[in-house]
Design a protein around this motif. Structure first.
Motif, short mmCIF file in Angstrom:
data_model
loop_
_atom_site.label_atom_id
_atom_site.label_comp_id
_atom_site.label_asym_id
_atom_site.label_seq_id
_atom_site.Cartn_x
_atom_site.Cartn_y
_atom_site.Cartn_z
N ILE A 103 34.45 45.22 53.84
CA ILE A 103 34.08 45.98 52.71
C ILE A 103 34.82 44.83 51.17
O ILE A 103 35.53 43.97 51.80
CB ILE A 103 34.85 47.55 52.49
CG1 ILE A 103 35.19 48.07 53.02
CG2 ILE A 103 34.80 47.67 50.29
CD1 ILE A 103 36.49 49.20 53.23
N GLY A 104 34.09 44.98 50.46
CA GLY A 104 34.46 43.74 49.74
C GLY A 104 34.86 44.47 48.09
O GLY A 104 34.11 45.23 47.65
N PHE A 105 35.45 43.98 47.59
CA PHE A 105 35.71 44.44 46.54
C PHE A 105 36.16 43.00 45.51
O PHE A 105 36.42 41.90 45.37
CB PHE A 105 37.50 44.94 46.10
CG PHE A 105 37.75 45.75 47.17
CD1 PHE A 105 37.54 47.39 46.79
CD2 PHE A 105 38.26 45.52 48.62
CE1 PHE A 105 37.70 48.30 48.11
CE2 PHE A 105 37.65 46.71 49.83
CZ PHE A 105 38.28 47.75 48.87
N LEU A 106 35.78 43.24 44.28
CA LEU A 106 35.94 42.19 43.02
C LEU A 106 37.22 42.19 42.83
O LEU A 106 38.48 43.44 42.61
CB LEU A 106 35.56 42.69 41.74
CG LEU A 106 33.45 42.89 41.47
CD1 LEU A 106 32.74 43.77 40.33
CD2 LEU A 106 33.73 41.00 41.92
N LYS A 107 38.22 41.39 42.73
CA LYS A 107 39.79 41.38 42.34
C LYS A 107 39.81 41.93 41.48
O LYS A 107 40.69 42.65 41.17
CB LYS A 107 40.49 39.97 43.07
CG LYS A 107 41.60 39.93 43.67
CD LYS A 107 41.75 38.31 43.44
CE LYS A 107 42.42 37.06 42.33
NZ LYS A 107 43.02 35.75 43.86
N ASP A 108 39.71 41.46 40.83
CA ASP A 108 39.59 41.37 39.23
C ASP A 108 39.82 43.05 39.09
O ASP A 108 40.56 43.44 37.86
CB ASP A 108 39.33 40.53 38.04
CG ASP A 108 38.19 40.76 38.27
OD1 ASP A 108 37.20 41.30 39.03
OD2 ASP A 108 37.59 40.16 36.64
N LYS A 109 38.90 43.89 39.42
CA LYS A 109 38.37 45.10 39.61
C LYS A 109 39.08 46.05 39.85
O LYS A 109 39.92 47.06 39.37
CB LYS A 109 37.39 45.49 39.56
CG LYS A 109 36.39 45.10 38.45
CD LYS A 109 36.75 45.79 37.08
CE LYS A 109 34.74 44.18 36.79
NZ LYS A 109 34.90 45.30 35.53
N VAL A 110 39.71 45.38 40.75
CA VAL A 110 40.57 46.87 42.24
C VAL A 110 42.54 46.14 41.80
O VAL A 110 42.87 47.04 41.89
CB VAL A 110 40.69 46.35 43.68
CG1 VAL A 110 41.52 46.86 43.92
CG2 VAL A 110 39.10 46.73 43.95
N PHE A 111 43.35 44.97 41.24
CA PHE A 111 44.06 44.54 41.64
C PHE A 111 44.38 44.04 40.08
O PHE A 111 43.66 43.44 39.06
CB PHE A 111 44.84 43.36 42.18
CG PHE A 111 44.16 43.81 43.82
CD1 PHE A 111 45.11 44.78 44.58
CD2 PHE A 111 43.48 43.18 44.44
CE1 PHE A 111 45.00 45.31 45.35
CE2 PHE A 111 43.05 43.62 45.33
CZ PHE A 111 44.25 44.23 46.25
N ASN A 112 45.81 44.77 39.59
CA ASN A 112 46.26 44.31 37.92
C ASN A 112 46.92 43.86 38.08
O ASN A 112 47.68 43.24 39.35
CB ASN A 112 46.39 45.98 37.47
CG ASN A 112 47.42 46.41 38.06
OD1 ASN A 112 48.47 46.45 38.12
ND2 ASN A 112 47.66 47.94 37.88
N ASN A 113 48.29 42.97 37.64
CA ASN A 113 49.11 42.28 36.75
C ASN A 113 50.67 43.66 37.75
O ASN A 113 51.47 42.66 37.81
CB ASN A 113 49.74 42.07 35.67
CG ASN A 113 48.20 41.76 35.08
OD1 ASN A 113 48.05 40.93 35.55
ND2 ASN A 113 48.94 41.55 33.36
N ASP A 114 50.53 44.78 38.74
CA ASP A 114 51.04 45.11 38.96
C ASP A 114 51.67 44.82 40.10
O ASP A 114 52.23 44.29 41.14
CB ASP A 114 51.41 46.70 39.13
CG ASP A 114 50.79 47.35 37.63
OD1 ASP A 114 51.93 46.92 36.63
OD2 ASP A 114 50.22 48.55 37.72
N PHE A 115 50.52 44.06 40.71
CA PHE A 115 50.46 43.65 42.18
C PHE A 115 50.67 42.08 42.41
O PHE A 115 50.15 40.97 41.45
CB PHE A 115 49.15 43.94 42.93
CG PHE A 115 48.27 45.33 43.72
CD1 PHE A 115 48.59 46.04 44.25
CD2 PHE A 115 47.69 46.41 41.80
CE1 PHE A 115 48.62 47.24 44.28
CE2 PHE A 115 47.72 47.51 42.09
CZ PHE A 115 48.11 48.14 43.73
#
Length: 122
Positions: A103-115
């Motif tokens: 599965i491919g995810f756009l990193k900036d859409k899935v992970f915010n500054n909490d990660f």
């Protein structure tokens, strides 16, 4: 387009991700590779030291104390890769070869500054 990160898993887990619209992290004490926990502790040490430097803290925390304690019940992990078609991952023990998906995810859409996302090199 932003950076894409990939997650190798099974078709069953893909269904859960799509229907629940969430990713599930694994407790560190459930991982079969204990070096991942040690890597996580080292990342924590680095962040403490970085915080102390950035805030001019001279009487810092003894990060070696973290080696004494065991936190795996409170730490979680999930693995991604930048390679969406890697034979090593397809053949890994992480997924059943008959039901494997990537599965491919756009990193900036899935992970915010909490990660905190760090590259782990073996």
């Amino acid at each position: 387009m932003g950076d894409i990160v990939y997650h190798y898993t099974s078709i069953e887990v893909l269904k859960k991700i799509l229907t629940g619209n969430k990713l599930r992290f694994t407790k560190m004490n459930s991982l079969n590779d204990k070096s991942e926990y040690k890597h996580g502790i080292q990342l924590l040490k680095n962040k403490i030291i970085e915080f102390e430097i950035n805030n001019n803290i001279t009487n810092g925390f003894d990060t070696d104390l973290l080696d004494i304690f065991s936190f795996p019940n409170n730490l979680y992990s999930i693995s991604f890769t930048k390679n969406g078609d890697d034979l090593a991952f397809w053949n890994s023990y992480y997924v059943d070869k008959a039901t494997a998906v990537c599965i491919g995810f756009l990193k900036d859409k899935v992970f915010n500054n909490d990660f905190i996302i760090n590259r782990c090199t073996y």
